[in-house]
Design a protein around this motif. Sequence first.
Motif, short mmCIF file in Angstrom:
data_model
loop_
_atom_site.label_atom_id
_atom_site.label_comp_id
_atom_site.label_asym_id
_atom_site.label_seq_id
_atom_site.Cartn_x
_atom_site.Cartn_y
_atom_site.Cartn_z
N ALA A 43 0.90 -1.16 0.13
CA ALA A 43 -0.02 0.07 -0.10
C ALA A 43 0.90 1.35 0.09
CB ALA A 43 -0.93 0.08 1.32
N LEU A 44 1.99 1.23 0.80
CA LEU A 44 2.79 2.36 0.84
C LEU A 44 3.48 2.69 -0.36
CD1 LEU A 44 4.32 2.18 4.47
CD2 LEU A 44 2.81 3.77 3.68
N ALA A 45 3.81 1.47 -1.31
CA ALA A 45 4.22 1.56 -2.60
C ALA A 45 3.33 2.03 -3.82
CB ALA A 45 5.02 0.21 -3.04
N GLY A 46 1.96 2.26 -3.26
CA GLY A 46 1.04 2.90 -4.28
C GLY A 46 -0.10 2.03 -4.79
N ASN A 47 0.11 0.76 -4.15
CA ASN A 47 -1.13 -0.23 -4.63
C ASN A 47 -2.19 -0.20 -3.56
OD1 ASN A 47 0.49 -1.89 -6.73
ND2 ASN A 47 1.81 -1.94 -4.92
N ASP A 48 -3.38 -0.62 -4.08
CA ASP A 48 -4.65 -0.65 -3.33
C ASP A 48 -4.72 -2.08 -2.87
OD1 ASP A 48 -5.69 1.89 -3.62
OD2 ASP A 48 -6.72 1.45 -5.30
N VAL A 49 -4.82 -2.26 -1.62
CA VAL A 49 -4.52 -3.73 -0.96
C VAL A 49 -5.49 -4.02 0.00
CG1 VAL A 49 -2.96 -4.98 0.18
CG2 VAL A 49 -1.79 -3.31 -1.13
N ALA A 50 -6.07 -5.44 -0.11
CA ALA A 50 -6.67 -6.11 0.56
C ALA A 50 -6.05 -7.20 1.35
CB ALA A 50 -7.91 -6.42 -0.10
N ILE A 51 -6.32 -7.09 2.99
CA ILE A 51 -5.54 -8.08 3.52
C ILE A 51 -6.76 -8.82 3.96
CG2 ILE A 51 -5.17 -6.76 5.47
CD1 ILE A 51 -2.86 -8.60 6.32
N VAL A 52 -6.79 -10.18 3.80
CA VAL A 52 -8.03 -10.76 4.41
C VAL A 52 -8.07 -11.85 5.43
CG1 VAL A 52 -8.73 -10.74 1.88
CG2 VAL A 52 -7.46 -12.99 2.72
N GLY A 53 -8.91 -12.33 6.08
CA GLY A 53 -9.02 -13.36 7.12
C GLY A 53 -10.42 -13.81 7.08
N SER A 54 -10.66 -14.96 7.80
CA SER A 54 -11.97 -15.45 7.94
C SER A 54 -12.49 -14.71 9.23
CB SER A 54 -11.88 -17.12 8.21
OG SER A 54 -11.14 -17.04 9.61
N GLY A 55 -13.81 -14.79 8.95
CA GLY A 55 -14.64 -13.94 10.16
C GLY A 55 -14.63 -12.70 10.15
N ASP A 56 -14.23 -11.93 11.32
CA ASP A 56 -14.36 -10.51 11.20
C ASP A 56 -12.95 -10.08 11.49
OD1 ASP A 56 -16.07 -7.86 11.66
OD2 ASP A 56 -14.24 -7.87 13.10
N PRO A 57 -12.26 -8.84 11.15
CA PRO A 57 -11.10 -8.51 11.25
C PRO A 57 -10.62 -7.92 12.43
CG PRO A 57 -11.80 -7.68 8.85
CD PRO A 57 -12.87 -8.13 9.66
N ASN A 58 -11.45 -7.89 13.23
CA ASN A 58 -11.44 -7.12 14.40
C ASN A 58 -11.74 -8.33 15.65
OD1 ASN A 58 -10.57 -4.62 14.95
ND2 ASN A 58 -12.46 -3.70 13.71
N VAL A 59 -11.76 -9.61 15.18
CA VAL A 59 -11.96 -10.83 16.39
C VAL A 59 -10.83 -11.81 16.32
CG1 VAL A 59 -13.43 -12.48 16.91
CG2 VAL A 59 -14.42 -10.18 15.96
N TYR A 60 -9.73 -11.64 17.12
CA TYR A 60 -8.63 -12.43 16.82
C TYR A 60 -7.96 -12.34 15.51
CZ TYR A 60 -10.70 -14.54 21.10
OH TYR A 60 -11.27 -14.53 22.29
N ALA A 61 -7.92 -11.18 14.88
CA ALA A 61 -7.62 -11.20 13.84
C ALA A 61 -6.48 -10.02 13.44
CB ALA A 61 -8.75 -11.00 12.52
N LEU A 62 -6.29 -9.68 12.08
CA LEU A 62 -5.07 -8.83 11.91
C LEU A 62 -5.28 -7.08 11.66
CD1 LEU A 62 -3.50 -11.06 9.44
CD2 LEU A 62 -3.06 -11.14 11.84
#
Length: 344
Positions: free
Chosen positions: A159-178
């Motif tokens: 993202a800092l290099a100029g790309n639109d980035v999605a980081i994915v995880g199962s469930g919800d990103p705010n529940v034991y996630a990244l």
Amino acid sequence: MSTDTNTDADDESTSNCGASTTDTETESSSGSKCGGSSSETTDDSSSKCGASSSSSSSSSSSKCGASSSDDESNEQEVGATIEDFDAEPGQLIAVGLGPGHPEGMTKRAKDALHEADHIVGYTTYIELIPDEITEQADDIYDTPMCGEVSRTEESIDRALAGNDVAIVGSGDPNVYALAGLALEILESKGATASMVDFEVVPGVPAAQSCGARLGAPLVNDTVSVSLSDHLVPMPEIESRLHSVASENFTITIYNPWSRKRRENFEKCCEILLTHRDEDTPVGIVHGAGREDEQVMITELSELEELGESEIIDMTTTIVVGTEDTYVWDDRMVTPRGYETKYDY
């Protein structure tokens, strides 16, 4: 998985996290392309991670974290900082995939993934994304188990290099996630969340997707506890279990059992039985929304012996009922309290 994340770092990652490495030999098998420069490197995967890399050779397995200056070290430290990037930053979105099947993904999650240039995630989670989404992405970057820090930093560097980035995880990103880890690493790089237009796209957490398979066990006050001691010491987990089990909460147990955590599960069952009746209803959901999904409702006294069975592992979520929870027509029911005010 039915759990929202997997923190069981038993396997070695082969990630190339996008940060600078000095005098190390690291293996990259992912073909990382986040848009930056590298010098004096030999890399079979044409890594372009967005930050400089000096005097390194990509030919052996890396550690579980980000960059390292010592092959024997397991320390996870951030490499590149904001000063190492010249491009106008892109967007970084943490996307929750929900329980693990396309129908369980929100429209907002699908739209965010369609709009992303790059998609980053744990290999198992990447495989859950529909082909029509992954095929249109410019690049997919995945790491095996144990790559939480490296892939999160990779997504930030891209993202800092100029790309639109999605980081994915199962469930919800705010529940034991990244989602939280992404903000912590952004801060450590000297960047800000607004700099990359950081956004969280929520997904259906395991507690909710598994609760739905069990009936209505989560209608009243509820808490969740993970039995993974990879990041939280077991004595602290035990203290939390005592605290919540002594109150009349429905308890959702994440990451309940693995070969290395038999004792954690046994201790959990012991603590629960200290505070709850043996006939307390317990719901078990293995692989919610997956082909191998299994659903069982049992009693608390029977829970420990199921630890060695196939239904309980790191893809399982356990829901422990309250003193008011009961089973009706093969469904768990936790009353909300309407019966105390209304006649029906």
